[in-house]
Structures are given as C-alpha cells and as structure tokens.
Design an enzyme around this catalytic site. Structure first.
Site, PDB file in Angstrom:
ATOM      1  N   MET A  33       0.851  -1.191   0.000  1.00 22.90           N
ATOM      2  CA  MET A  33       0.000   0.000   0.000  1.00 22.90           C
ATOM      3  C   MET A  33       0.890   1.247   0.000  1.00 22.90           C
ATOM      4  SD  MET A  33      -3.420  -0.957   2.048  1.00 22.90           S
ATOM      5  CE  MET A  33      -2.830  -0.743   3.697  1.00 22.90           C
ATOM      6  N   ALA A  35       4.118   3.900   0.849  1.00 18.69           N
ATOM      7  CA  ALA A  35       4.866   4.394   2.022  1.00 18.69           C
ATOM      8  C   ALA A  35       5.940   3.357   2.368  1.00 18.69           C
ATOM      9  CB  ALA A  35       3.930   4.672   3.197  1.00 18.69           C
ATOM     10  N   HIS A  40       9.573  -3.465   3.219  1.00 18.10           N
ATOM     11  CA  HIS A  40       9.115  -3.760   1.850  1.00 18.10           C
ATOM     12  C   HIS A  40      10.306  -4.122   0.953  1.00 18.10           C
ATOM     13  CE1 HIS A  40       5.783  -0.916   3.127  1.00 18.10           C
ATOM     14  NE2 HIS A  40       5.104  -1.963   2.709  1.00 18.10           N
ATOM     15  N   GLN A  64     -10.223  -2.432   2.765  1.00 19.48           N
ATOM     16  CA  GLN A  64      -9.699  -3.119   3.952  1.00 19.48           C
ATOM     17  C   GLN A  64      -9.595  -2.195   5.160  1.00 19.48           C
ATOM     18  OE1 GLN A  64      -5.830  -4.061   1.874  1.00 19.48           O
ATOM     19  NE2 GLN A  64      -5.009  -3.834   3.930  1.00 19.48           N
ATOM     20  N   GLN A 157      -2.493 -11.882   8.460  1.00 17.17           N
ATOM     21  CA  GLN A 157      -2.728 -11.681   7.028  1.00 17.17           C
ATOM     22  C   GLN A 157      -2.118 -12.835   6.221  1.00 17.17           C
ATOM     23  OE1 GLN A 157      -2.727  -7.835   4.702  1.00 17.17           O
ATOM     24  NE2 GLN A 157      -0.616  -8.421   4.341  1.00 17.17           N
ATOM     25  N   MET A 188       9.294  -2.345  11.639  1.00 16.30           N
ATOM     26  CA  MET A 188       9.074  -1.317  10.616  1.00 16.30           C
ATOM     27  C   MET A 188       7.642  -1.390  10.091  1.00 16.30           C
ATOM     28  SD  MET A 188      12.571  -1.100   8.525  1.00 16.30           S
ATOM     29  CE  MET A 188      14.103  -0.822   9.400  1.00 16.30           C
ATOM     30  N   SER A 189       7.042  -0.215   9.923  1.00 15.44           N
ATOM     31  CA  SER A 189       5.667  -0.130   9.454  1.00 15.44           C
ATOM     32  C   SER A 189       5.473   1.235   8.817  1.00 15.44           C
ATOM     33  CB  SER A 189       4.716  -0.270  10.647  1.00 15.44           C
ATOM     34  OG  SER A 189       3.433   0.201  10.305  1.00 15.44           O
TER      35      SER A 189
HETATM   36  O1  PAF Z   1      -0.068  -5.704   3.785  1.00 15.12           O
HETATM   37  C1  PAF Z   1      -0.513  -4.792   3.056  1.00 15.12           C
HETATM   38  O2  PAF Z   1       0.130  -3.766   2.823  1.00 15.12           O
HETATM   39  C2  PAF Z   1      -1.894  -4.936   2.446  1.00 15.12           C
HETATM   40  O3  PAF Z   1      -2.763  -5.574   3.316  1.00 15.12           O
HETATM   41  C3  PAF Z   1      -1.874  -5.630   1.076  1.00 15.12           C
HETATM   42  C4  PAF Z   1      -1.403  -7.079   1.184  1.00 15.12           C
HETATM   43  C5  PAF Z   1      -0.980  -4.870   0.115  1.00 15.12           C
HETATM   44  C6  PAF Z   1      -3.295  -5.662   0.483  1.00 15.12           C
HETATM   45  O4  PAF Z   1      -3.799  -4.376   0.303  1.00 15.12           O
END
Ligand code: PAF
Length: 285
Positions: A33, A35, A40, A64, A157, A188-189
């Site tokens: 998503m 940022a 990542h 979501q 998730q 990290m987030s």
């Molecule tokens: O983990 C995330 O950033 C989101 O839940 C994802 C998997 C990109 C789905 O929108």
C-alpha cells in the site's frame, strides 16, 4: 532495468507480463500500500533472488479499512516510492486506480475464513480481511505471479492469504519474509511515519515485551506468559488492544500447552497510531 507504470492499464500490464511468462521468466510479486520502508525492500530483495522479474503494486485499498479516518491518514508518497523501487531493482511498478481494481458493479467475493479470521485483527477490524482477500485475489488474477511475498509482521494476514490461495486454488506460492526492525527493535511499518521521535521510543516496549514473552515461555504456560506480558505492558504509555498467544496455523488461543511455532501477537495504540507486532515464542525443532 525497466519500470512500467500503469495507473489505469491492467490490459497493458497483462500483455507485458504474458510476453515475459512466454519467455519462461519467473514472476515475483510484492503487493503493497506504498509508504515503502526497508521491510518492503526486504521483500523485493527476496523476490529478486528467487525470480527473474519483480512486480510491486502500490494501492491503498479502501475496502480493507474499517475506519474512514485511518484510510484518510494512511501515508501516501507515490513519487518517493517509485524512486525507492527504481533504486532497489524492482522491474515493474503497478499503480492501479480504485476504479480499475473495483469497476462499477464489481462482484466482491466472500470466503469462509473461520477460525483464522475470527480473532485478533479480524475481530477488532470487522471486514478488514474480506477487503484484503478481495484486493489480493484481484491482484493475483491480474498479475498471475509464480511467487507472492508477504511480511511476517502481518502474521494473521499471511494465514488468511494462504487459506485464500487454498480455497480459490491459485497456483501461486506464498513466501513469508521475517519482520524488519529498527535498531531499537521497533517493527518497521508505514504507520511509524506518524509517530513522533518520543513515541518511536515508547513503542519499543512492544518488541521488548515480545522478547520477554519468549524467555517466559521456557518456564510458564501460554496463559501465564500472556498474563505476565500484559502486566509488563500495563506499565507503559501504550494502550493495549489485544495480546494473544496463538497456534501458528489456525490462530486459536493457546492456554495450557505450548506447540511449535506458538506466536504472540499484539495490537496497541501509541497515541492515535495503531501498531501491531508479533514474535514466535516457541521455535520449530
Ligand atoms: O499488507 C498490506 O500492505 C496490504 O494488506 C496488502 C497485502 C498490500 C493488500 O492491500
């Protein structure tokens, strides 16, 4: 290196990917998503090791978020993210619009995620995982990767996505990558961007209590460990939403007995920023 940016062109992306697949190239996919942070990038690095072409999607998925202000305040920094991905050797960036992912009259899917969904994030954010399943299944259909990469920080998730892949019979391997932490332990987030320096310090209590839990697990039952962890956290400035010790596959609560892979999961508010973290308390032998 090649960067393909398609805001509204699923068809172009599909054509391009079909050509690559016809050449026998292996496609790795990292849904995000935006940022973007080092967590990542660790997914991109892993995908680069395993695959020939790495696709990253950036889409802040409205379905979501169960809270409008959370969606509105979710950090967005598209240009910076594209630059970061270029520098880190990502091949294709997919930036769909909401209309492209959810065209008018789209059919949403609902799958039975019991018991995985009925706890923790699923219990506190009603509809959240339904939104995740809808967007990830759409992205999987568009991209058709060989392997998709998810961070272990979103422990529940990952369990939901694995169940979705099983139920919808996607021929896609799900790879989980370890949580990246700041040197002080903070997971990290993208949400950390909203924390002040002082809050970032306060939030380190989450990884501290998880480490304590791991050592308490040697002596105490899951129930006792959980209670000790809660007491430890109650002395901090964070407001606990839940702290659970769960089975690694069905995510049911553990109370009396430990199992391999038992994991402690926490959600807590630091000011108005909701943070989650988790740690495996009992390792697999
Ligand atoms: O983990 C995330 O950033 C989101 O839940 C994802 C998997 C990109 C789905 O929108």
């Amino acid at each position: 290196m090649e960067i393909l940016i398609t805001s509204h062109h699923i068809a172009d992306l599909k054509t391009h990917l079909t050509q690559l697949k016809n050449k026998g190239l292996k496609i790795g996919f990292v849904p995000t998503m935006g940022a973007l942070h080092a967590g990542h990038i660790s997914l991109v690095d892993r995908a680069k090791k395993d695959c020939d072409t790495v696709v990253v999607s950036i889409f802040v998925n409205p379905t979501q978020f169960n809270n409008a202000s959370d969606l509105a305040s979710y950090p967005r920094q598209e240009e910076k993210d594209i630059q970061t991905l270029k520098e880190n050797g990502c091949d294709i960036v997919f930036l769909p619009s909401a209309e492209e992912i959810y065209p008018p009259g789209y059919d949403s899917i609902t799958i039975d995620l019991d018991p995985i969904e009925n706890t923790m994030e699923g219990a506190h954010r009603p509809g959240h995982f339904n939104g995740v399943v809808n967007v990830v299944s759409r992205l999987f259909k568009i991209i058709g990767p060989h392997i998709a990469y998810f961070g272990r920080k979103d422990f529940q998730q990952v369990a939901v996505i694995k169940e979705m892949v099983k139920q919808l019979q996607f021929d896609i391997k799900i790879a989980t990558v370890e949580t990246k932490r700041d040197p002080n332990g903070l997971a990290m987030s993208s949400r950390n961007l909203r924390l002040s320096e002082q809050q970032k310090e306060e939030a380190t209590i989450l990884s501290q209590v998880l480490k304590k839990g791991k050592s308490w697990a040697n002596t105490y039952s899951p129930y006792q460990t959980r209670e000790k962890m809660k007491t430890y956290l109650s002395e901090s400035s964070l407001e606990l939403e839940y702290l659970q010790i769960v089975h690694p596959e069905d995510l049911t609560d553990l109370n009396q007995y430990w199992v391999e892979g038992a994991t402690a999961c926490i959600a807590a508010f630091c000011g108005d920023v909701r943070l989650i973290d988790n740690m495996e308390l009992v390792e697999y032998t």
